[in-house]
Write a protein that holds these residues in place. Structure first.
Motif, PDB file in Angstrom:
ATOM      1  N   ASN A  55       0.851  -1.192   0.000  1.00  0.00           N
ATOM      2  CA  ASN A  55       0.000   0.000   0.000  1.00  0.00           C
ATOM      3  C   ASN A  55       0.888   1.243   0.000  1.00  0.00           C
ATOM      4  N   GLY A  56       0.281   2.385   0.221  1.00  0.00           N
ATOM      5  CA  GLY A  56       1.036   3.632   0.174  1.00  0.00           C
ATOM      6  C   GLY A  56       2.113   3.734   1.228  1.00  0.00           C
ATOM      7  N   LYS A  57       1.964   3.010   2.313  1.00  0.00           N
ATOM      8  CA  LYS A  57       2.956   3.037   3.395  1.00  0.00           C
ATOM      9  C   LYS A  57       4.088   2.045   3.165  1.00  0.00           C
ATOM     10  N   THR A  58       3.736   0.819   2.761  1.00  0.00           N
ATOM     11  CA  THR A  58       4.752  -0.223   2.622  1.00  0.00           C
ATOM     12  C   THR A  58       5.509  -0.150   1.299  1.00  0.00           C
ATOM     13  N   ALA A  59       4.875   0.372   0.250  1.00  0.00           N
ATOM     14  CA  ALA A  59       5.517   0.413  -1.067  1.00  0.00           C
ATOM     15  C   ALA A  59       6.856   1.148  -1.051  1.00  0.00           C
ATOM     16  N   PRO A  60       6.968   2.358  -0.475  1.00  0.00           N
ATOM     17  CA  PRO A  60       8.269   3.041  -0.474  1.00  0.00           C
ATOM     18  C   PRO A  60       9.358   2.262   0.255  1.00  0.00           C
ATOM     19  N   MET A  61       8.999   1.567   1.327  1.00  0.00           N
ATOM     20  CA  MET A  61       9.984   0.776   2.055  1.00  0.00           C
ATOM     21  C   MET A  61      10.491  -0.385   1.208  1.00  0.00           C
ATOM     22  N   LEU A  62       9.582  -1.021   0.482  1.00  0.00           N
ATOM     23  CA  LEU A  62       9.966  -2.159  -0.360  1.00  0.00           C
ATOM     24  C   LEU A  62      10.834  -1.712  -1.530  1.00  0.00           C
ATOM     25  N   VAL A  63      10.483  -0.587  -2.130  1.00  0.00           N
ATOM     26  CA  VAL A  63      11.290  -0.062  -3.236  1.00  0.00           C
ATOM     27  C   VAL A  63      12.685   0.314  -2.735  1.00  0.00           C
ATOM     28  N   ALA A  64      12.762   0.937  -1.567  1.00  0.00           N
ATOM     29  CA  ALA A  64      14.060   1.305  -0.991  1.00  0.00           C
ATOM     30  C   ALA A  64      14.904   0.074  -0.689  1.00  0.00           C
ATOM     31  N   ALA A  65      14.240  -1.034  -0.354  1.00  0.00           N
ATOM     32  CA  ALA A  65      14.954  -2.273  -0.062  1.00  0.00           C
ATOM     33  C   ALA A  65      15.421  -2.991  -1.316  1.00  0.00           C
ATOM     34  N   GLY A  66      14.841  -2.625  -2.486  1.00  0.00           N
ATOM     35  CA  GLY A  66      15.302  -3.226  -3.731  1.00  0.00           C
ATOM     36  C   GLY A  66      14.248  -3.880  -4.591  1.00  0.00           C
ATOM     37  N   ALA A  67      12.968  -3.737  -4.233  1.00  0.00           N
ATOM     38  CA  ALA A  67      11.914  -4.347  -5.044  1.00  0.00           C
ATOM     39  C   ALA A  67      11.786  -3.652  -6.393  1.00  0.00           C
ATOM     40  N   ASP A  68      11.458  -4.437  -7.424  1.00  0.00           N
ATOM     41  CA  ASP A  68      11.258  -3.926  -8.781  1.00  0.00           C
ATOM     42  C   ASP A  68       9.788  -3.919  -9.190  1.00  0.00           C
ATOM     43  N   VAL A  69       9.018  -4.873  -8.658  1.00  0.00           N
ATOM     44  CA  VAL A  69       7.623  -5.059  -9.050  1.00  0.00           C
ATOM     45  C   VAL A  69       6.767  -5.140  -7.794  1.00  0.00           C
ATOM     46  N   LEU A  70       5.702  -4.366  -7.751  1.00  0.00           N
ATOM     47  CA  LEU A  70       4.794  -4.375  -6.607  1.00  0.00           C
ATOM     48  C   LEU A  70       3.438  -4.926  -7.020  1.00  0.00           C
ATOM     49  N   VAL A  71       2.992  -5.948  -6.308  1.00  0.00           N
ATOM     50  CA  VAL A  71       1.655  -6.501  -6.498  1.00  0.00           C
ATOM     51  C   VAL A  71       0.752  -5.882  -5.436  1.00  0.00           C
ATOM     52  N   SER A  72      -0.375  -5.357  -5.855  1.00  0.00           N
ATOM     53  CA  SER A  72      -1.300  -4.757  -4.902  1.00  0.00           C
ATOM     54  C   SER A  72      -2.720  -5.105  -5.305  1.00  0.00           C
ATOM     55  N   GLY A  73      -3.464  -5.648  -4.343  1.00  0.00           N
ATOM     56  CA  GLY A  73      -4.812  -6.082  -4.640  1.00  0.00           C
ATOM     57  C   GLY A  73      -5.881  -5.185  -4.062  1.00  0.00           C
ATOM     58  N   SER A  74      -6.204  -5.391  -2.787  1.00  0.00           N
ATOM     59  CA  SER A  74      -7.292  -4.634  -2.169  1.00  0.00           C
ATOM     60  C   SER A  74      -7.003  -3.142  -2.108  1.00  0.00           C
ATOM     61  N   TYR A  75      -5.727  -2.767  -2.011  1.00  0.00           N
ATOM     62  CA  TYR A  75      -5.379  -1.343  -1.964  1.00  0.00           C
ATOM     63  C   TYR A  75      -5.738  -0.646  -3.279  1.00  0.00           C
ATOM     64  N   VAL A  76      -5.605  -1.378  -4.390  1.00  0.00           N
ATOM     65  CA  VAL A  76      -5.949  -0.825  -5.701  1.00  0.00           C
ATOM     66  C   VAL A  76      -7.440  -0.954  -5.974  1.00  0.00           C
ATOM     67  N   PHE A  77      -7.944  -2.186  -5.941  1.00  0.00           N
ATOM     68  CA  PHE A  77      -9.325  -2.408  -6.364  1.00  0.00           C
ATOM     69  C   PHE A  77     -10.347  -1.917  -5.342  1.00  0.00           C
ATOM     70  N   GLY A  78      -9.912  -1.706  -4.104  1.00  0.00           N
ATOM     71  CA  GLY A  78     -10.808  -1.162  -3.101  1.00  0.00           C
ATOM     72  C   GLY A  78     -10.764   0.349  -3.019  1.00  0.00           C
ATOM     73  N   ALA A  79      -9.917   0.970  -3.839  1.00  0.00           N
ATOM     74  CA  ALA A  79      -9.760   2.425  -3.797  1.00  0.00           C
ATOM     75  C   ALA A  79     -10.909   3.121  -4.512  1.00  0.00           C
ATOM     76  N   GLU A  80     -11.190   4.343  -4.104  1.00  0.00           N
ATOM     77  CA  GLU A  80     -12.219   5.140  -4.770  1.00  0.00           C
ATOM     78  C   GLU A  80     -11.818   5.440  -6.205  1.00  0.00           C
ATOM     79  N   ASP A  81     -10.505   5.632  -6.419  1.00  0.00           N
ATOM     80  CA  ASP A  81      -9.977   5.888  -7.761  1.00  0.00           C
ATOM     81  C   ASP A  81      -8.797   4.943  -8.000  1.00  0.00           C
ATOM     82  N   PRO A  82      -9.060   3.728  -8.494  1.00  0.00           N
ATOM     83  CA  PRO A  82      -7.986   2.751  -8.681  1.00  0.00           C
ATOM     84  C   PRO A  82      -6.867   3.243  -9.602  1.00  0.00           C
ATOM     85  N   GLU A  83      -7.220   3.981 -10.660  1.00  0.00           N
ATOM     86  CA  GLU A  83      -6.184   4.443 -11.581  1.00  0.00           C
ATOM     87  C   GLU A  83      -5.233   5.421 -10.901  1.00  0.00           C
TER      88      GLU A  83
END
Length: 219
Positions: A181-209
Motif C-alpha cells: 500500500n502507500g505506506k509499505t511500497a516506499p519501504m519495499l522499493v528502498a529495499a530493492g523491489a522492482d515489481v509491486l503486487v497490490s490487490g485490495s489497496y488498488v481495487f478497493g480504492a475510490e480511484d484505482p487508476e
C-alpha cells in the motif's frame, strides 16, 4: 535517478461480477502487468480461479498476465497457462520437487519464469536458480487470502535478496506480493523491489487508476 517500478494489480481483489470492466480499467491505467493468483485449495487454504478465467481476461486485458500458481504440481499446467495467455508464470519453490526443470519448461512454453517464496521460506531455496529465472516473488503475507497485514520482516528479506542478485551477471526482477500500500511500497522499493503486487489497496480504492499512479511514482 529513480529506477522504474512495475505495478501488477492483483485480480483476486477485483469485483468478479465485472471482470471485463476491471480489465478495461487496467488497460487505461499505468499498471504494467495484471497479477493473477491461481489457488487450488491444497497448496493454500483457498480456491480462486483457473484457466478459463485467465483465458477470458486475456481476451480483454492488453497488459501482460502475471500468473502466480499457488498450487501443487504447477508443472502440470505450464502449456495450458501459456495457451490461456500467460506472459509470465511464477511457481512456488515449496511446490516443485524439480524446480530447475520446471523453470526450463516454462521458458520452453514461451513464457517468462518466476519462482515464489512463502514468508517462512529462506532465500537459500532459490539461490541455485537465480541465474535461470526472470523474477523472484517474495510473499509478504501468507498466501491464500487478500487483504492480510504486511509481514514487516519481508522488507529485510527483499534487501538480502537484492544483495544476492546484485552479485550476479543475470539479475531477475524482485516482485513483492501482500499488504502493498502507500505506506509499505516506499519501504519495499528502498529495499530493492522492482515489481509491486497490490490487490485490495488498488481495487478497493475510490480511484484505482490514481492509486496505481501513486504506487508507481511512490508519491
Amino acid at each position: 535517478m529513480n529506477k522504474e517500478i512495475l505495478i501488477s494489480p492483483s485480480l483476486l481483489s477485483a469485483d468478479f461480477t465485472q471482470l471485463g470492466e476491471d480489465s478495461e480499467m487496467i488497460n487505461r491505467s499505468a499498471a504494467d502487468w495484471l497479477h493473477m493468483d491461481v489457488m487450488d485449495g491444497v497448496f493454500v487454504p483457498n480456491i480462486s480461479f483457473g484457466l478459463p478465467v485467465i483465458k477470458a481476461v486475456h481476451t480483454v486485458c492488453q497488459k501482460p498476465l502475471d500468473v502466480h500458481m499457488m498450487t501443487v504440481h504447477p508443472e502440470n499446467y505450464i502449456r495450458q497457462v501459456a495457451d490461456a495467455g500467460g506472459a509470465l508464470m511464477t511457481v512456488h519453490a515449496e511446490a516443485c520437487t524439480h524446480l530447475h526443470r520446471t523453470i526450463q519448461e516454462i521458458h520452453s512454453a514461451g513464457m517468462k519464469a518466476g519462482v515464489a517464496l512463502n514468508p517462512a521460506t529462506p532465500l537459500a531455496m532459490v539461490e541455485e536458480v537465480l541465474s535461470d529465472v526472470d523474477l523472484v516473488l517474495i510473499m509478504s503475507v501468507n498466501p491464500g487470502f487478500s487483504g492480510q497485514s504486511f509481514i514487516t520482516s519481508s522488507t529485510d528479506k527483499v534487501r538480502r535478496l537484492r544483495q544476492m542478485i546484485d552479485r550476479l551477471e543475470h539479475r531477475p526482477l524482485i516482485e513483492v506480493d501482500g499488504g502493498v500500500n502507500g505506506k509499505t511500497a516506499p519501504m519495499l522499493v528502498a529495499a530493492g523491489a522492482d515489481v509491486l503486487v497490490s490487490g485490495s489497496y488498488v481495487f478497493g480504492a475510490e480511484d484505482p487508476e490514481a492509486t496505481i499512479r501513486s504506487l508507481k511514482s511512490r508519491d
